[in-house]
Design a protein around this motif. Structure first.
Motif, short mmCIF file in Angstrom:
data_model
loop_
_atom_site.label_atom_id
_atom_site.label_comp_id
_atom_site.label_asym_id
_atom_site.label_seq_id
_atom_site.Cartn_x
_atom_site.Cartn_y
_atom_site.Cartn_z
N PHE A 175 25.20 101.42 -50.76
CA PHE A 175 24.38 101.56 -51.96
C PHE A 175 23.46 100.35 -52.14
CE2 PHE A 175 23.84 100.79 -56.57
CZ PHE A 175 23.09 101.92 -56.88
N ALA A 176 23.96 99.17 -51.81
CA ALA A 176 23.14 97.96 -51.93
C ALA A 176 21.91 98.02 -51.02
CB ALA A 176 23.97 96.73 -51.59
N VAL A 177 22.05 98.67 -49.87
CA VAL A 177 20.94 98.76 -48.92
C VAL A 177 20.00 99.90 -49.26
CG1 VAL A 177 20.33 99.15 -46.49
CG2 VAL A 177 22.30 97.73 -47.07
N THR A 178 20.57 101.07 -49.59
CA THR A 178 19.75 102.28 -49.76
C THR A 178 19.36 102.56 -51.20
OG1 THR A 178 21.69 103.71 -50.03
CG2 THR A 178 20.93 103.29 -47.78
N GLY A 179 20.14 102.06 -52.16
CA GLY A 179 19.87 102.37 -53.56
C GLY A 179 20.27 103.78 -53.94
N VAL A 186 21.00 108.86 -48.21
CA VAL A 186 21.42 107.83 -47.25
C VAL A 186 20.95 108.21 -45.85
CG1 VAL A 186 23.42 106.74 -46.14
CG2 VAL A 186 23.39 107.05 -48.62
N ALA A 187 21.10 109.49 -45.50
CA ALA A 187 20.66 109.95 -44.19
C ALA A 187 19.14 109.81 -44.05
CB ALA A 187 21.08 111.41 -44.00
N SER A 188 18.39 110.12 -45.10
CA SER A 188 16.93 109.99 -45.06
C SER A 188 16.52 108.54 -44.90
CB SER A 188 16.30 110.56 -46.34
OG SER A 188 16.60 111.93 -46.48
N PHE A 189 17.21 107.64 -45.59
CA PHE A 189 16.92 106.21 -45.47
C PHE A 189 17.15 105.73 -44.04
CE2 PHE A 189 17.90 101.72 -45.54
CZ PHE A 189 16.99 101.19 -46.45
N ILE A 190 18.26 106.17 -43.44
CA ILE A 190 18.57 105.77 -42.06
C ILE A 190 17.52 106.32 -41.10
CG2 ILE A 190 20.23 106.10 -40.17
CD1 ILE A 190 22.46 105.98 -42.27
N ALA A 191 17.07 107.57 -41.34
CA ALA A 191 16.06 108.18 -40.46
C ALA A 191 14.75 107.40 -40.49
CB ALA A 191 15.83 109.62 -40.88
N ILE A 192 14.42 106.81 -41.64
CA ILE A 192 13.15 106.09 -41.78
C ILE A 192 13.30 104.62 -41.37
CG2 ILE A 192 11.40 105.30 -43.42
CD1 ILE A 192 12.04 107.87 -45.05
N PHE A 253 29.72 113.78 -43.66
CA PHE A 253 29.00 112.52 -43.86
C PHE A 253 28.49 111.95 -42.53
CE2 PHE A 253 29.26 107.80 -44.09
CZ PHE A 253 28.16 107.60 -44.92
N LEU A 254 29.36 111.86 -41.54
CA LEU A 254 28.97 111.25 -40.27
C LEU A 254 27.96 112.09 -39.51
CD1 LEU A 254 32.47 109.92 -39.14
CD2 LEU A 254 30.54 108.57 -39.99
N THR A 255 28.03 113.41 -39.69
CA THR A 255 27.02 114.28 -39.06
C THR A 255 25.67 114.15 -39.75
OG1 THR A 255 28.74 115.86 -38.40
CG2 THR A 255 26.48 116.64 -38.40
N MET A 256 25.68 114.09 -41.09
CA MET A 256 24.43 114.00 -41.84
C MET A 256 23.68 112.69 -41.56
SD MET A 256 25.28 115.76 -45.54
CE MET A 256 23.61 115.58 -46.15
N ILE A 257 24.41 111.59 -41.39
CA ILE A 257 23.74 110.30 -41.12
C ILE A 257 23.48 110.09 -39.64
CG2 ILE A 257 24.80 109.26 -43.16
CD1 ILE A 257 26.62 107.66 -41.24
#
Length: 470
Positions: A175-179, A186-192, A253-257
């Motif tokens: 949460f601290a990283v992605t907000g 969270v998955a969208s943030f990781i993708a970008i 969760f692990l599949t989505m991220i």
């Protein structure tokens, strides 16, 4: 919330209403037969509502999602809870004591598991997990006059609290990283932006928390003591519903991220899975207590299953769900027989307690043998097909280390499963086992048919999962 939202939530609403109604009924009169009948009725009603849910995906306040995967897992949770409730009824008929409150806690645990399998937000992930865990603390120590049951409950409380701390800290770092605390964002943030070192630590801590809950190596220390100390039906619930629900949310969760795209996460998951396969099976070789043996066996089985989170394919998810269904049917069968042959004073725990079972109750010995063969992955059983699909998807995804580890570990496991079978078919001077109630025979018959049917005709289940989960 709209009327449509309530329709999608109807299975969980029924599960949540049931314990409240049981508490109100207990304020008037205590009757275990009536409470049990009402519990089965509510569980069946919750299961039936699954067939009336619309087929499209529906998200509720970005906290829960009702999609095909959720519905399948809800069906698994409810069906397994029905079996555990029936085993509990027969088990407590032998042991006596105040039994009605047990059904209240069982329903609360089922609600927690149901929230877990539909969670797409860290808040619902945590609430579902804690609802399930707190219920298990009580269920494990429910038979208060057994010191080892109380000890097991305290141990689970302490270790589960540590696991929760890891999980919460990991969520806080993400949460601290992605907000955000929703899986999709969270998955969208990781993708970008990719996976930063701080986020990697957060995901690693969440993996540690999930590893504790699933009893994966090196977070497995609690499993043997808890399996041994808990009443047999509770152990069945832990081994089936609890682990299945946690695996469901971990898989989502692990599949989505896209954890399968991160080399560090793939390496960590690979090490955990391989260690679980070998440590679980090797430690089981020395066990003479069948509940501890099945605890170590479950560690290995979860290792086989955990490799599916890094396949990155829909077929991998389908293979994981197929494995979970096969494993739940098999492990409920094994613990069902342990529950049925247990005496008033203690559970049938030692392998020697099963000596001569074939000569006093051949049907139970045959069904238990089927369960052991299925856990070992012997052909013509559900366990063989489940492992075959895991191996197939592992090979397709290039997970050769995990695939070969699974095959070798499975060969090791055959030895200790055969020890149980040998004991049942050996002559013994033990006191004859008590007759099995008609309900127990019915449960065993259904389970035995399911194990053989999935093993001989797996196409119907595989086709259903292939068409429904995509």
């Amino acid at each position: 919330m709209t009327a449509n939202d309530f329709l999608y939530l109807s299975p969980m609403i029924i599960l949540a209403i049931a314990p409240v109604m049981i508490m109100m009924a207990l304020a008037v009169s205590r009757n275990f037969n009536i409470i049990f009948g009402f519990s089965i009725l509510m569980l069946v009603a919750a299961f039936v509502t699954l067939f009336f849910l619309p087929s499209d995906q529906h998200e509720l306040l970005p906290l829960l999602v009702i999609d095909h995967l959720s519905i399948v897992f809800l069906g698994i949770v409810i069906c397994a809870t029905i079996v555990v409730a029936m085993l509990t009824y027969m088990y407590f008929k032998q042991h006596g004591g105040e039994k009605e409150e047990y059904m209240i806690i069982l329903f609360v645990a089922a609600v927690g598991a149901s929230v877990l399998v539909t969670a797409v937000h860290f808040v619902t992930f945590f609430l579902g997990l804690e609802t399930l865990s707190i219920s298990l603390y009580i269920l494990i120590a429910y038979i208060r006059y057994r010191d080892y049951s109380v000890e097991a409950g305290v141990k689970f409380l302490i270790i589960a609290s540590v696991a929760t701390a890891f999980l919460l800290f990991g969520m806080a770092l993400i949460f601290a990283v992605t907000g955000s605390m929703t899986f999709r964002e969270v998955a969208s943030f990781i993708a970008i932006s990719g996976v930063s070192p701080l986020m990697l630590i957060g995901i690693g801590m969440m993996l540690a928390g999930i590893g504790f809950k699933m009893a994966l190596v090196p977070f497995h220390m609690w499993a043997p003591d808890i399996y041994q100390g808990a009443p047999a039906p509770v152990t069945a619930f832990i081994a089936s519903v609890s682990k299945g629900a946690i695996m469901a949310v971990a898989l989502r969760f692990l599949t989505m991220i896209h954890a399968f795209e991160n080399k560090t996460l793939v390496a960590v998951i690979t090490v955990i899975a391989v260690l679980s396969m070998f440590f679980g099976n090797i430690l089981a070789l020395r066990q003479t207590n069948i509940k501890r043996l099945l605890a170590y066996s479950s560690i290995a089985q979860m290792g086989y299953l955990f490799m599916m989170v890094i396949t990155g394919t829909e077929q991998g998810i389908q293979a994981a769900v197929f494995f979970i269904i096969s494993y739940l049917v098999t492990i409920l069968t094994a613990f069902g027989i342990i529950s049925l042959v247990s005496s008033h004073n203690c559970d049938a725990e030692n392998i020697d307690d099963f000596k001569g079972l074939f000569f006093t109750n051949p049907w139970m010995a045959i069904v238990m043998s089927l369960a052991m063969f299925s856990l070992a992955g012997i052909p013509l059983t559900a366990g063989f097909i489940a492992k075959f699909y895991i191996v197939l998807e592992g090979a397709r995804s290039g997970l050769w280390l995990l695939t070969f580890s699974l095959i070798i570990a499975t060969v090791i496991s055959i030895f200790y499963y055969l020890r149980v079978i040998r004991a049942m078919f050996s002559k013994s001077d033990n006191i004859p086992f008590e007759p099995v109630p008609a309900m127990g025979k019915l449960i065993l018959f259904i389970m035995a048919v399911a194990i053989v049917l999935i093993g001989i005709l797996p196409a119907f289940l595989a086709r259903f999962l292939n068409n429904y989960i995509s």
